[in-house]
Design a protein around this motif. Sequence first.
Motif, short mmCIF file in Angstrom:
data_model
loop_
_atom_site.label_atom_id
_atom_site.label_comp_id
_atom_site.label_asym_id
_atom_site.label_seq_id
_atom_site.Cartn_x
_atom_site.Cartn_y
_atom_site.Cartn_z
N THR A 1 1.25 0.96 10.05
CA THR A 1 0.89 -0.46 9.85
C THR A 1 1.36 -0.86 8.45
O THR A 1 1.38 -0.04 7.54
CB THR A 1 -0.64 -0.67 9.92
OG1 THR A 1 -1.28 0.25 9.02
CG2 THR A 1 -1.18 -0.46 11.32
N ARG A 2 1.76 -2.10 8.30
CA ARG A 2 2.08 -2.69 6.99
C ARG A 2 1.52 -4.10 7.05
O ARG A 2 2.25 -5.07 7.27
CB ARG A 2 3.61 -2.72 6.74
CG ARG A 2 4.27 -1.38 6.61
CD ARG A 2 3.88 -0.64 5.32
NE ARG A 2 4.56 0.64 5.21
CZ ARG A 2 4.06 1.82 5.61
NH1 ARG A 2 2.85 1.87 6.16
NH2 ARG A 2 4.74 2.94 5.45
N ASP A 3 0.19 -4.20 6.90
CA ASP A 3 -0.49 -5.45 7.21
C ASP A 3 -0.28 -6.54 6.16
O ASP A 3 -0.27 -6.27 4.95
CB ASP A 3 -2.00 -5.20 7.36
CG ASP A 3 -2.33 -4.33 8.56
OD1 ASP A 3 -1.40 -4.01 9.33
OD2 ASP A 3 -3.51 -3.97 8.74
N SER A 4 -0.14 -7.74 6.66
CA SER A 4 -0.05 -8.93 5.81
C SER A 4 -0.10 -10.14 6.74
O SER A 4 0.34 -10.05 7.88
CB SER A 4 1.30 -8.91 5.06
OG SER A 4 1.50 -10.14 4.42
N GLY B 1 -3.32 -10.58 10.60
CA GLY B 1 -2.64 -9.74 9.59
C GLY B 1 -1.70 -8.72 10.17
O GLY B 1 -1.17 -7.87 9.45
N GLN B 2 -1.47 -8.79 11.49
CA GLN B 2 -0.64 -7.76 12.12
C GLN B 2 0.43 -8.35 13.04
O GLN B 2 0.66 -7.82 14.13
CB GLN B 2 -1.51 -6.76 12.90
CG GLN B 2 -2.39 -5.90 12.00
CD GLN B 2 -2.93 -4.68 12.71
OE1 GLN B 2 -3.39 -4.77 13.84
NE2 GLN B 2 -2.91 -3.53 12.04
N THR B 3 1.09 -9.43 12.63
CA THR B 3 2.14 -9.99 13.50
C THR B 3 3.23 -8.95 13.74
O THR B 3 3.75 -8.82 14.86
CB THR B 3 2.78 -11.25 12.90
OG1 THR B 3 3.14 -10.99 11.54
CG2 THR B 3 1.85 -12.45 12.98
N ASN B 4 3.57 -8.19 12.71
CA ASN B 4 4.62 -7.16 12.86
C ASN B 4 4.16 -6.06 13.83
O ASN B 4 4.87 -5.70 14.78
CB ASN B 4 5.02 -6.59 11.48
CG ASN B 4 3.85 -6.13 10.63
OD1 ASN B 4 2.68 -6.24 11.02
ND2 ASN B 4 4.15 -5.61 9.44
N TYR B 5 2.97 -5.54 13.58
CA TYR B 5 2.44 -4.44 14.39
C TYR B 5 2.24 -4.88 15.86
O TYR B 5 2.66 -4.17 16.79
CB TYR B 5 1.11 -3.98 13.78
CG TYR B 5 0.46 -2.79 14.44
CD1 TYR B 5 0.88 -1.49 14.14
CD2 TYR B 5 -0.60 -2.94 15.33
CE1 TYR B 5 0.27 -0.39 14.73
CE2 TYR B 5 -1.21 -1.86 15.92
CZ TYR B 5 -0.78 -0.57 15.61
OH TYR B 5 -1.40 0.52 16.19
N ALA B 6 1.64 -6.05 16.06
CA ALA B 6 1.39 -6.54 17.43
C ALA B 6 2.70 -6.74 18.19
O ALA B 6 2.80 -6.41 19.38
CB ALA B 6 0.60 -7.85 17.38
#
Length: 244
Positions: A90-93, A148-153
Amino acid sequence: MLAARLAVVTGGGSGIGKAICQKLAEQGARVLVADLRKETAESTAKALKGENHLHFAVNVAKEEEVANLQKFIETIPNSPEILINCAGITRDSTLLKMSTEQWKEVVDVNLTSVFLMSKMLARLAISNEKPLSIVNVSSIVGKIGNFGQTNYAATKAGVVGFTKSAAKELAKKNIRVNSILPGFIATPMTEKMPEKVLQAIIATIPQGKMGSPEDIANAALFLASDQSSYITGATLEVTGGFAM
Ligand code: NAD
């Protein structure tokens, strides 16, 4: 149940991947622990039940490193019959603050690795005339999203689409492809979360608790084994009823 089958587990050095290595080894598989971190890959492989387990330090997001892993696998007498794609980060933002680097890092590790590893081992299985069961560890976040997880999702939803497409392409070649959508599981990945956020999530889980890595390992064993031989392209939610 898995006697003598070679299983490759990415991200096998920690958390869910490590529990999957242990579960497969308990059922007689020979496990190749593939992880970014050499020390944890090695210590995990050494602690597994049975003998002859293997480890390999690899960044599964990098094509050249996956090619090195392939060369290593080709030195082993048996061809892998199980691939568990579990490496993930994860790299949350929030979207408005997320850097392109944070986006790309998560895409590379969580999604491109699944493409690279699945392509490599599917080709090997076909050329060796062996069956292969691929199990991709996605996330319930890919289905419902998360602040905070558009990338992860996006990567975890991508893994589901990849799974279904690959399952269609490879079904007649004796290769099954399935994915697991874990809910909130107690691992080093989630222990970084603030206690207040964790408690708020737990309050929304019908079973009222986080899952354990072993809960996911049990599902992975089922999908990796012949017990699920007529199942391909499936997404198995292991969430304690969360977001059903
Ligand atoms: P973890 O951080 O405990 O383990 C991840 C492992 O992947 C580590 O050993 C790490 O070294 C390895 N790894 C990371 N980048 C890698 C790379 N580029 N190449 C090779 N190995 C790499 O995390 P975890 O909680 O056990 O998560 C495992 C998987 O389960 C991930 O795909 C994660 O997205 C997914 N998942 C976890 C949860 C949860 O609640 N913990 C929920 C849903 C899905």
